[in-house]
Design a protein around this motif. Structure first.
Motif, PDB file in Angstrom:
ATOM      1  N   LYS A 145       0.865  -1.170   0.000  1.00 23.41           N
ATOM      2  CA  LYS A 145       0.000   0.000   0.000  1.00 23.41           C
ATOM      3  C   LYS A 145       0.903   1.221   0.000  1.00 23.41           C
ATOM      4  N   ARG A 194       0.487   4.910   0.584  1.00 28.60           N
ATOM      5  CA  ARG A 194      -0.486   5.889   1.080  1.00 28.60           C
ATOM      6  C   ARG A 194       0.011   7.316   0.830  1.00 28.60           C
ATOM      7  N   GLU A 208      -6.848   3.629  -4.899  1.00 35.06           N
ATOM      8  CA  GLU A 208      -7.852   3.560  -3.846  1.00 35.06           C
ATOM      9  C   GLU A 208      -7.955   4.925  -3.185  1.00 35.06           C
ATOM     10  N   SER A 209      -8.908   5.106  -2.317  1.00 33.03           N
ATOM     11  CA  SER A 209      -9.157   6.425  -1.726  1.00 33.03           C
ATOM     12  C   SER A 209      -7.981   6.962  -0.923  1.00 33.03           C
ATOM     13  N   TYR A 255      -2.766   0.661  -4.356  1.00 31.81           N
ATOM     14  CA  TYR A 255      -2.557  -0.741  -3.992  1.00 31.81           C
ATOM     15  C   TYR A 255      -1.663  -1.290  -5.096  1.00 31.81           C
TER      16      TYR A 255
END
Length: 79
Positions: A6, A8, A40-41, A45
């Motif tokens: 992930k 971020r 993704e929000s 990913y």
């Protein structure tokens, strides 16, 4: 099977992946993909399918650089 990550970062509401897609390395035709990713929000990913390490590593780098374009801090974690 593979290694999932992930990435971020603060994803802008209007962000799309077109710019990142143009920079990502080409996959090997006729073979299992070296990597896959999804927006993704809370970031990207990413999955390294463990077939073509150099291609997957380059793709991961592109996505990290893309994420860094939206702030000075990016958090990367293995899932």
């Amino acid at each position: 099977m593979g290694i999932e990550y992930k990435i971020r970062f603060p994803v802008p509401e209007s962000y799309n992946t077109d710019r990142a897609l143009r920079k990502l390395p080409a996959q090997q035709p006729g073979q299992m993909p070296a990597y896959d990713f999804a927006l993704e929000s809370d970031g990207f990913y990413f999955i390294d399918h463990l077939g073509h390490g150099a291609i997957a590593a380059q793709a991961l780098r592109v996505l990290i650089d893309e994420a860094l374009g939206f702030g000075e801090v990016v958090q990367i974690s293995e899932l």
